[in-house]
Structure formats: structure tokens, C-alpha cells
Design a protein around this motif. Structure first.
Motif, short mmCIF file in Angstrom:
data_model
loop_
_atom_site.label_atom_id
_atom_site.label_comp_id
_atom_site.label_asym_id
_atom_site.label_seq_id
_atom_site.Cartn_x
_atom_site.Cartn_y
_atom_site.Cartn_z
N PHE A 122 2.24 2.10 -17.57
CA PHE A 122 3.40 2.06 -16.88
C PHE A 122 3.11 1.99 -15.38
CE2 PHE A 122 6.77 4.29 -14.47
CZ PHE A 122 7.81 3.17 -14.80
N LEU A 123 2.06 2.72 -14.78
CA LEU A 123 1.72 2.58 -13.50
C LEU A 123 1.03 1.30 -13.30
CD1 LEU A 123 1.50 3.85 -10.67
CD2 LEU A 123 -0.66 4.68 -11.41
N GLY A 124 0.25 0.69 -14.32
CA GLY A 124 -0.29 -0.60 -14.02
C GLY A 124 0.66 -1.69 -13.98
N LEU A 125 1.71 -1.59 -14.98
CA LEU A 125 2.49 -2.58 -14.71
C LEU A 125 3.31 -2.57 -13.55
CD1 LEU A 125 3.91 -2.47 -18.59
CD2 LEU A 125 2.92 -4.34 -17.48
N ILE A 126 3.71 -1.51 -12.91
CA ILE A 126 4.39 -1.41 -11.89
C ILE A 126 3.80 -1.95 -10.55
CG2 ILE A 126 5.42 0.12 -10.17
CD1 ILE A 126 6.37 2.01 -12.37
N ILE B 180 3.71 10.38 -7.16
CA ILE B 180 4.56 10.92 -8.03
C ILE B 180 3.78 10.99 -9.42
CG2 ILE B 180 6.59 10.23 -9.25
CD1 ILE B 180 7.53 8.97 -6.44
N ILE B 181 3.07 10.16 -9.94
CA ILE B 181 2.38 10.19 -11.23
C ILE B 181 1.42 11.47 -11.22
CG2 ILE B 181 0.93 9.11 -12.69
CD1 ILE B 181 3.59 7.75 -12.93
N TYR B 182 0.66 11.38 -10.07
CA TYR B 182 -0.23 12.53 -9.94
C TYR B 182 0.52 13.93 -9.97
CZ TYR B 182 -3.12 16.24 -7.80
OH TYR B 182 -3.82 17.09 -7.57
N LYS B 183 1.55 14.07 -9.55
CA LYS B 183 2.45 15.35 -9.63
C LYS B 183 2.96 15.54 -10.89
CE LYS B 183 3.27 18.01 -6.58
NZ LYS B 183 2.64 18.84 -6.07
N ALA C 2 0.59 -1.15 0.11
CA ALA C 2 0.03 0.23 0.09
C ALA C 2 0.89 1.22 -0.08
CB ALA C 2 -0.78 0.00 1.30
N LEU C 3 1.93 1.45 1.00
CA LEU C 3 2.96 2.26 0.78
C LEU C 3 3.33 2.82 -0.51
CD1 LEU C 3 4.19 4.51 2.44
CD2 LEU C 3 6.01 3.00 2.98
N LEU C 4 4.04 1.48 -1.09
CA LEU C 4 4.47 1.69 -2.59
C LEU C 4 3.62 2.22 -3.62
CD1 LEU C 4 6.50 -1.49 -2.83
CD2 LEU C 4 7.48 0.69 -2.67
N VAL C 5 2.20 1.77 -3.61
CA VAL C 5 1.21 2.12 -4.55
C VAL C 5 0.96 3.56 -4.11
CG1 VAL C 5 -0.93 1.77 -5.41
CG2 VAL C 5 0.62 -0.26 -5.00
N GLY C 6 1.02 3.91 -3.23
CA GLY C 6 0.31 5.23 -2.72
C GLY C 6 1.73 6.26 -3.25
N VAL C 7 2.74 6.21 -3.04
CA VAL C 7 3.88 6.94 -3.22
C VAL C 7 3.97 7.09 -4.86
CG1 VAL C 7 6.30 7.02 -3.32
CG2 VAL C 7 5.18 6.69 -1.31
N GLU D 149 4.81 -5.18 -8.55
CA GLU D 149 4.96 -5.13 -7.00
C GLU D 149 3.99 -5.92 -6.15
OE1 GLU D 149 4.31 -1.17 -6.47
OE2 GLU D 149 6.41 -0.62 -6.92
N THR D 150 2.84 -6.35 -6.63
CA THR D 150 1.88 -7.10 -6.17
C THR D 150 2.21 -8.62 -6.19
OG1 THR D 150 0.06 -5.58 -6.64
CG2 THR D 150 -0.63 -7.97 -6.14
N ILE D 151 2.86 -9.02 -7.33
CA ILE D 151 3.24 -10.32 -7.53
C ILE D 151 4.57 -10.58 -6.56
CG2 ILE D 151 4.45 -11.80 -9.16
CD1 ILE D 151 2.75 -10.77 -11.20
N GLY D 152 5.22 -9.42 -6.38
CA GLY D 152 6.40 -9.77 -5.61
C GLY D 152 6.24 -9.91 -4.11
N CYS D 153 5.13 -9.17 -3.70
CA CYS D 153 4.76 -9.01 -2.31
C CYS D 153 4.06 -10.39 -2.21
CB CYS D 153 3.80 -8.10 -2.08
SG CYS D 153 4.70 -6.64 -1.74
#
Length: 89
Positions: free
Chosen positions: A59-63, A37-40, A28-33, A67-71
Motif C-alpha cells: 500500500f505504501l509503495g503504491l501511494i 503514519i505507517i511506522y506509528k 519528500a514531505l508527503l513521503v515522510g508524513v 505521488e511520484t508520478i503526479g509530481c
């Protein structure tokens, strides 16, 4: 003897649940940050990126997917090895 194993397994399951909360919190922290960044980037450069904003979304969807698969793999690894090592003792 059976109750001792049940107590140990219950203890390990509760600790695994705690680790699961940590993994989900990290995700959640990774996705929030990354969302911030994408919003900015969007708000500061909207005139330039408005034509190809779909690339940012892809790009955001792939990231987030990676990350979800890794977690999920981290949680699975902890679950597979929690009885082998004395991690929770």
C-alpha cells in the motif's frame, strides 16, 4: 536580439529549477508524513498486523508511486507551459 532571448530562457530555466525544488520538497514531505503514519501504525498494532504487514508495504509503495508520478507530471506541465504564460515574469 539573440542575447535577450538567451537571457530570458536562462531566467526561465532558473525559475523552473526553483519550482522543481518545490515539487521535490512537496514529494519528500508527503513521503515522510506517510512513512511516519505507517511506522506509528506498525508500532502500535504490531501483534495484530504482523501476519499481513506485507499489505502495508504494498500500500505504501503504491501511494509513493502515484505521488511520484503526479509530481513528475506537475513539473512536466510547468515546463511545457512556462513560455506560454507569463508565470515567471
Amino acid at each position: 536580439m539573440e542575447t535577450n532571448e538567451q537571457a530570458m530562457e536562462s531566467k526561465y530555466q532558473s525559475k523552473l529549477n526553483g519550482d522543481t525544488v518545490l515539487v521535490v520538497g512537496m514529494l519528500a514531505l508527503l513521503v515522510g508524513v506517510e512513512g511516519f503514519i505507517i511506522y506509528k501504525i506498525f508500532t502500535e498494532t504490531w501483534e495484530i498486523v504482523s501476519d499481513f504487514s506485507y499489505l502495508y508495504v504494498i500500500f505504501l509503495g503504491l501511494i509513493v508511486s502515484v505521488e511520484t508520478i503526479g509530481c513528475l507530471r506537475v513539473r512536466k506541465s510547468i515546463k511545457n507551459h512556462m513560455f506560454e504564460f507569463k508565470y515567471y515574469d
